[in-house]
Design a protein around this motif. Structure first.
Motif, PDB file in Angstrom:
ATOM      1  N   PHE A 169      20.176  44.281 -31.822  1.00 21.24           N
ATOM      2  CA  PHE A 169      20.771  44.779 -30.577  1.00 21.24           C
ATOM      3  C   PHE A 169      21.924  43.862 -30.134  1.00 21.24           C
ATOM      4  O   PHE A 169      22.954  44.332 -29.646  1.00 21.24           O
ATOM      5  CB  PHE A 169      19.732  44.847 -29.458  1.00 21.24           C
ATOM      6  CG  PHE A 169      18.821  46.042 -29.494  1.00 21.24           C
ATOM      7  CD1 PHE A 169      18.469  46.650 -30.682  1.00 21.24           C
ATOM      8  CD2 PHE A 169      18.284  46.559 -28.321  1.00 21.24           C
ATOM      9  CE1 PHE A 169      17.611  47.743 -30.713  1.00 21.24           C
ATOM     10  CE2 PHE A 169      17.433  47.648 -28.330  1.00 21.24           C
ATOM     11  CZ  PHE A 169      17.092  48.244 -29.544  1.00 21.24           C
ATOM     12  N   LYS A 170      21.728  42.565 -30.283  1.00 18.78           N
ATOM     13  CA  LYS A 170      22.749  41.591 -29.865  1.00 18.78           C
ATOM     14  C   LYS A 170      24.070  41.848 -30.584  1.00 18.78           C
ATOM     15  O   LYS A 170      25.147  41.779 -29.978  1.00 18.78           O
ATOM     16  CB  LYS A 170      22.247  40.182 -30.150  1.00 18.78           C
ATOM     17  CG  LYS A 170      23.203  39.053 -29.756  1.00 18.78           C
ATOM     18  CD  LYS A 170      22.623  37.699 -30.153  1.00 18.78           C
ATOM     19  CE  LYS A 170      23.570  36.559 -29.841  1.00 18.78           C
ATOM     20  NZ  LYS A 170      23.586  36.243 -28.392  1.00 18.78           N
ATOM     21  N   LYS A 171      24.008  42.163 -31.866  1.00 17.30           N
ATOM     22  CA  LYS A 171      25.230  42.431 -32.633  1.00 17.30           C
ATOM     23  C   LYS A 171      25.967  43.638 -32.066  1.00 17.30           C
ATOM     24  O   LYS A 171      27.192  43.627 -31.920  1.00 17.30           O
ATOM     25  CB  LYS A 171      24.889  42.659 -34.105  1.00 17.30           C
ATOM     26  CG  LYS A 171      24.369  41.426 -34.828  1.00 17.30           C
ATOM     27  CD  LYS A 171      24.002  41.758 -36.272  1.00 17.30           C
ATOM     28  CE  LYS A 171      23.463  40.525 -36.989  1.00 17.30           C
ATOM     29  NZ  LYS A 171      23.067  40.837 -38.389  1.00 17.30           N
ATOM     30  N   ILE A 172      25.218  44.680 -31.763  1.00 17.63           N
ATOM     31  CA  ILE A 172      25.816  45.897 -31.186  1.00 17.63           C
ATOM     32  C   ILE A 172      26.462  45.584 -29.841  1.00 17.63           C
ATOM     33  O   ILE A 172      27.612  45.948 -29.577  1.00 17.63           O
ATOM     34  CB  ILE A 172      24.745  46.983 -31.033  1.00 17.63           C
ATOM     35  CG1 ILE A 172      24.266  47.472 -32.404  1.00 17.63           C
ATOM     36  CG2 ILE A 172      25.264  48.154 -30.191  1.00 17.63           C
ATOM     37  CD1 ILE A 172      23.031  48.349 -32.359  1.00 17.63           C
ATOM     38  N   CYS A 173      25.725  44.897 -28.985  1.00 13.00           N
ATOM     39  CA  CYS A 173      26.189  44.642 -27.621  1.00 13.00           C
ATOM     40  C   CYS A 173      27.417  43.741 -27.611  1.00 13.00           C
ATOM     41  O   CYS A 173      28.403  44.016 -26.901  1.00 13.00           O
ATOM     42  CB  CYS A 173      25.071  44.041 -26.786  1.00 13.00           C
ATOM     43  SG  CYS A 173      23.631  45.117 -26.597  1.00 13.00           S
ATOM     44  N   ARG A 207      33.168  42.965 -26.584  1.00  6.19           N
ATOM     45  CA  ARG A 207      34.439  42.379 -27.000  1.00  6.19           C
ATOM     46  C   ARG A 207      35.480  43.442 -27.330  1.00  6.19           C
ATOM     47  O   ARG A 207      36.683  43.178 -27.194  1.00  6.19           O
ATOM     48  CB  ARG A 207      34.197  41.450 -28.188  1.00  6.19           C
ATOM     49  CG  ARG A 207      33.457  40.182 -27.775  1.00  6.19           C
ATOM     50  CD  ARG A 207      32.925  39.399 -28.942  1.00  6.19           C
ATOM     51  NE  ARG A 207      32.245  38.175 -28.471  1.00  6.19           N
ATOM     52  CZ  ARG A 207      31.310  37.537 -29.155  1.00  6.19           C
ATOM     53  NH1 ARG A 207      30.941  37.988 -30.362  1.00  6.19           N
ATOM     54  NH2 ARG A 207      30.752  36.448 -28.657  1.00  6.19           N
ATOM     55  N   LEU A 208      35.028  44.630 -27.739  1.00  6.84           N
ATOM     56  CA  LEU A 208      35.977  45.716 -27.990  1.00  6.84           C
ATOM     57  C   LEU A 208      36.748  46.053 -26.722  1.00  6.84           C
ATOM     58  O   LEU A 208      37.979  46.223 -26.743  1.00  6.84           O
ATOM     59  CB  LEU A 208      35.232  46.957 -28.501  1.00  6.84           C
ATOM     60  CG  LEU A 208      36.074  48.229 -28.657  1.00  6.84           C
ATOM     61  CD1 LEU A 208      37.111  48.060 -29.764  1.00  6.84           C
ATOM     62  CD2 LEU A 208      35.177  49.433 -28.950  1.00  6.84           C
ATOM     63  N   PHE A 209      36.043  46.146 -25.608  1.00  9.82           N
ATOM     64  CA  PHE A 209      36.690  46.480 -24.343  1.00  9.82           C
ATOM     65  C   PHE A 209      37.211  45.240 -23.619  1.00  9.82           C
ATOM     66  O   PHE A 209      38.069  45.346 -22.753  1.00  9.82           O
ATOM     67  CB  PHE A 209      35.731  47.253 -23.440  1.00  9.82           C
ATOM     68  CG  PHE A 209      35.492  48.665 -23.892  1.00  9.82           C
ATOM     69  CD1 PHE A 209      36.394  49.665 -23.581  1.00  9.82           C
ATOM     70  CD2 PHE A 209      34.380  48.997 -24.643  1.00  9.82           C
ATOM     71  CE1 PHE A 209      36.192  50.976 -23.994  1.00  9.82           C
ATOM     72  CE2 PHE A 209      34.157  50.299 -25.069  1.00  9.82           C
ATOM     73  CZ  PHE A 209      35.071  51.291 -24.751  1.00  9.82           C
ATOM     74  N   ASP A 234      28.020  54.961 -34.811  1.00  9.12           N
ATOM     75  CA  ASP A 234      27.795  54.513 -36.179  1.00  9.12           C
ATOM     76  C   ASP A 234      28.891  53.565 -36.662  1.00  9.12           C
ATOM     77  O   ASP A 234      28.636  52.682 -37.488  1.00  9.12           O
ATOM     78  CB  ASP A 234      27.680  55.703 -37.121  1.00  9.12           C
ATOM     79  CG  ASP A 234      26.399  56.496 -36.908  1.00  9.12           C
ATOM     80  OD1 ASP A 234      25.421  55.915 -36.400  1.00  9.12           O
ATOM     81  OD2 ASP A 234      26.369  57.698 -37.227  1.00  9.12           O
ATOM     82  N   LEU A 235      30.116  53.753 -36.157  1.00  8.03           N
ATOM     83  CA  LEU A 235      31.198  52.839 -36.513  1.00  8.03           C
ATOM     84  C   LEU A 235      30.859  51.416 -36.079  1.00  8.03           C
ATOM     85  O   LEU A 235      31.171  50.443 -36.792  1.00  8.03           O
ATOM     86  CB  LEU A 235      32.498  53.301 -35.857  1.00  8.03           C
ATOM     87  CG  LEU A 235      33.789  52.587 -36.261  1.00  8.03           C
ATOM     88  CD1 LEU A 235      34.055  52.745 -37.756  1.00  8.03           C
ATOM     89  CD2 LEU A 235      34.971  53.102 -35.442  1.00  8.03           C
ATOM     90  N   THR A 236      30.213  51.273 -34.941  1.00  7.59           N
ATOM     91  CA  THR A 236      29.770  49.952 -34.491  1.00  7.59           C
ATOM     92  C   THR A 236      28.805  49.322 -35.495  1.00  7.59           C
ATOM     93  O   THR A 236      28.866  48.124 -35.767  1.00  7.59           O
ATOM     94  CB  THR A 236      29.096  50.062 -33.112  1.00  7.59           C
ATOM     95  OG1 THR A 236      30.069  50.466 -32.141  1.00  7.59           O
ATOM     96  CG2 THR A 236      28.480  48.742 -32.678  1.00  7.59           C
ATOM     97  N   LEU A 237      27.902  50.136 -36.050  1.00 10.04           N
ATOM     98  CA  LEU A 237      26.908  49.589 -36.987  1.00 10.04           C
ATOM     99  C   LEU A 237      27.562  49.020 -38.228  1.00 10.04           C
ATOM    100  O   LEU A 237      27.142  47.970 -38.737  1.00 10.04           O
ATOM    101  CB  LEU A 237      25.903  50.685 -37.377  1.00 10.04           C
ATOM    102  CG  LEU A 237      25.118  51.358 -36.251  1.00 10.04           C
ATOM    103  CD1 LEU A 237      24.038  52.269 -36.847  1.00 10.04           C
ATOM    104  CD2 LEU A 237      24.494  50.337 -35.315  1.00 10.04           C
ATOM    105  N   ASP A 287      41.109  52.239 -30.985  1.00  5.41           N
ATOM    106  CA  ASP A 287      40.663  51.119 -30.156  1.00  5.41           C
ATOM    107  C   ASP A 287      41.660  50.832 -29.040  1.00  5.41           C
ATOM    108  O   ASP A 287      41.266  50.549 -27.897  1.00  5.41           O
ATOM    109  CB  ASP A 287      40.490  49.847 -30.993  1.00  5.41           C
ATOM    110  CG  ASP A 287      39.394  49.971 -32.044  1.00  5.41           C
ATOM    111  OD1 ASP A 287      38.653  50.975 -32.026  1.00  5.41           O
ATOM    112  OD2 ASP A 287      39.290  49.055 -32.885  1.00  5.41           O
ATOM    113  N   ASP A 288      42.959  50.906 -29.357  1.00  2.00           N
ATOM    114  CA  ASP A 288      43.990  50.633 -28.344  1.00  2.00           C
ATOM    115  C   ASP A 288      43.950  51.672 -27.233  1.00  2.00           C
ATOM    116  O   ASP A 288      44.174  51.349 -26.066  1.00  2.00           O
ATOM    117  CB  ASP A 288      45.373  50.630 -29.003  1.00  2.00           C
ATOM    118  CG  ASP A 288      45.529  49.490 -29.988  1.00  2.00           C
ATOM    119  OD1 ASP A 288      45.706  48.341 -29.534  1.00  2.00           O
ATOM    120  OD2 ASP A 288      45.450  49.742 -31.199  1.00  2.00           O
TER     121      ASP A 288
END
Length: 607
Positions: free
Chosen positions: A212-216, A221-223, A324-327, A411-412
């Motif tokens: 979960f930590k990896k996802i969060c 950081r993406l935003f 799924d892209l996050t995974l 992402d932008d």
């Protein structure tokens, strides 16, 4: 500045065996003309009028110990007679909906969303709210705790007592789990996150925290840090079979199956755990995309009726793209696993004839009458803004990358939307995205003219140019016939060509084969079969998925099958003429034929 007395609520677990909560709503200064109260008819994130007021069992009003007349105005509103002084509404709510959308209570656990249990005080919904949570009194409930992202106002963390909310909208956006649940905590970018599991399980909580930590941390950081909340709570009910989730501003409510969770010692990511992580990723991404970046028609929500927007493809569909892209970007799954998931999503859309009937904007707008009210004809008449929206997200991302030579991406766009609409939503007046503004922001963020793309993707029913776009990102496209009734898509080294079809989607009914959907113009429709027919025999043999697959594997176009089926309690006999199977199944694989393709793919998916 005027300071208003908070609206005070009390919710008590008075009768878990009867599945009832008792709620008090206390108003210090009720409307002099007679205070009105109203309960929402729907919950944000699940776009269907659900009529929560139907679960109110009894209701009365009091003032200074005296009964106050209470008149029901319509299906969800009540008005108390005028009083001098304070007014208290007392009512009970039946709670036995084992989903993430409403409320549930039994002797094992309790759960509620505020939209199901807290009547709004009309004219005073902007006031602060306090809610006292009172646990069951019997000794066997001594270990019950409280899990919620509501800030404490006297209660100890995880304890019964008083919590607070900024206003009614805030009060109803923090669900509550009650019971003797399993709890684990981790930090992501310095923010504490709780994982709560209710129900029997033997999950490896340490591994869940790590994954979960990896996802969060990736999504924060993406935003851009900091996270938009001070604390976050994942609350999950574990069942023998279940799946679903609903987002909130600092928490999510989830349902998962017991065997989807990793046990101690497991190191691989099994298929159903991968699916669960995708759900976690999806609901967490909503913390930005729909809870703070949201359509203007949801700013604020009108919980008394439907709220229409043509933008759900952007809020649910793009979230479905990023889950799924996050995974894969975090390394939780590899590239091959991600492409398998992507191929299954694309296959699901290509197998939906309704994609050629309904465009994506109309799918978003009609969610109130179509997506959440699907029937046997839904595949023929509509398309999902989740799955088709995810495909649009993929196409838009790859289009931007291709046209800017990798300088810009989706992402932008998401980051600019966050800066302009989401970051200060709850502090800066709550401005939502207008119906045409999303596309304008995408062009501004990328410097591209995307009008042709959006007209094609959102307002037409033509298929997207995914083979060419994926090729530009180093991914091979395979379009083939389904190999069996259980083939959901994915790359095959040597797929069998051609094949035949009966033109129906199959399900199971007590071990029997059930026709759940009949596709327009297909063999099943021409043979007079209908949705919900249960197959009894195929060419004189007992019907099963296995023998149907076997019959189709050796058949050719034009062959006939003798079918016996039950329609309700009536036996019918018909002969079905097989048609050629449509090439509607996609496989995706990495194309490593040159360094440029590998580099573009790595820039996109991160591995």
């Amino acid at each position: 500045m005027t300071t208003h007395t908070p609206i005070r609520y009390r919710i008590a677990v008075t009768s878990p065996e009867a599945h009832q909560f008792e709620i008090h709503c206390h108003v210090a200064d009720p409307d002099a003309a007679g205070q009105c109260f109203t309960l929402p008819v729907w919950i944000p994130g699940s776009y269907l009028v659900r009529e929560f007021a139907r679960n109110i069992v009894s209701i009365r009003a009091e003032s200074a110990g005296q009964v106050v007349a209470l008149t029901k105005l319509d299906k969800q509103r009540w008005q108390a007679a005028p009083v001098k002084g304070e007014l208290t509404l007392i009512y009970t709510v039946y709670a036995f909906d084992l989903s993430v959308r409403s409320a549930y209570l039994d002797s094992q656990r309790g759960f509620f969303n505020g939209t199901s249990v807290f009547l709004a005080v009309e004219g005073k919904t902007d006031r602060p709210c306090e809610v006292e949570m009172v646990g069951p009194s019997a000794a066997r409930y001594a270990n019950w705790k409280v899990a919620t992202s509501l800030p404490e106002a006297g209660a100890a963390r995880y304890g019964f007592g008083t919590y607070r909310a900024k206003d009614y909208d805030d009060l109803t956006d923090h669900p509550v789990e009650l019971g003797d649940f399993t709890l684990a905590t981790f930090e992501a970018c310095g923010v504490p996150h709780d994982i709560v599991f209710a129900g029997r399980h033997n999950a490896d909580m340490d591994r869940l925290c790590t994954d979960f930590k990896k996802i969060c941390e990736y999504q924060i950081r993406l935003f851009g840090e900091p996270a938009p909340f001070d604390r976050y709570v994942f609350m999950t009910v574990v069942l023998g079979d279940g799946y679903g989730g609903l987002e909130h501003r600092a928490s999510t409510a989830l349902v998962c199956s017991r065997d989807s969770l990793p046990a101690a010692g497991e190191t691989d990511i099994k298929t159903n755990y991968r699916q669960f992580l995708g759900l976690v990723s999806h609901e967490y991404f909503h913390s930005w995309n729909v809870k703070r970046i949201k359509p203007a028609s949801y700013a604020p929500y009108n919980l008394s009726q439907e709220n229409y927007t043509r933008l759900l493809w952007a809020f649910e569909g793009l979230t479905s793209y990023y889950d799924d892209l996050t995974l894969v970007r975090t390394g939780l799954i590899d590239a091959a696993s991600y492409l398998e998931l992507l191929s299954q999503t694309i296959t699901g859309v290509l197998r939906t004839p309704g994609r050629l009937v309904q465009n994506l904007e109309d799918s978003s707008f009609d969610t109130w009458i179509k997506y959440y009210r699907q029937d046997e004809n839904s595949p023929n008449s509509g398309v999902s803004y989740y799955t088709k929206g995810a495909m649009v997200g993929l196409a838009l991302d790859l289009t931007i990358r291709q046209k800017t030579q990798g300088a810009k991406s989706l992402d932008d766009v998401m980051q600019l939307l966050w800066q302009r609409y989401g970051r200060d939503f709850y502090e800066g007046g709550g401005k939502g995205v207008g119906e045409t503004e999303w596309e304008t922001v995408a062009e501004e963020a990328t410097g591209l003219d995307l009008k042709g793309f959006f007209n094609h993707a959102l307002r037409s029913t033509e298929d997207l140019p995914l083979p060419e776009l994926l090729a530009s990102a180093g991914v091979k496209w395979q379009l083939r016939a389904p190999q069996s009734g259980t083939d959901r898509g994915g790359w095959l080294d040597k797929p069998k060509a051609g094949g035949v079809t009966i033109g129906a989607k199959l399900g199971s009914d007590s071990g029997l084969v059930k026709l759940t959907h009949i596709f327009n113009g297909g063999p099943a429709e021409e043979a007079g079969l209908a949705a919900n027919d249960v197959l009894v025999a195929i060419d004189g043999l007992k019907a099963s998925q296995a023998n149907l697959d076997a019959a189709l594997a050796k058949a050719k176009v034009g062959d006939k099958l003798d079918i016996l089926a039950f329609r309700r309690d009536e036996l019918i006999a018909t002969r079905l003429t097989l048609q050629v199977s449509t090439d509607n199944t996609v496989g995706l694989a990495c194309d490593d034929s040159d360094a440029d393709k590998i580099a573009r793919r790595r820039a996109w998916i991160g591995v």
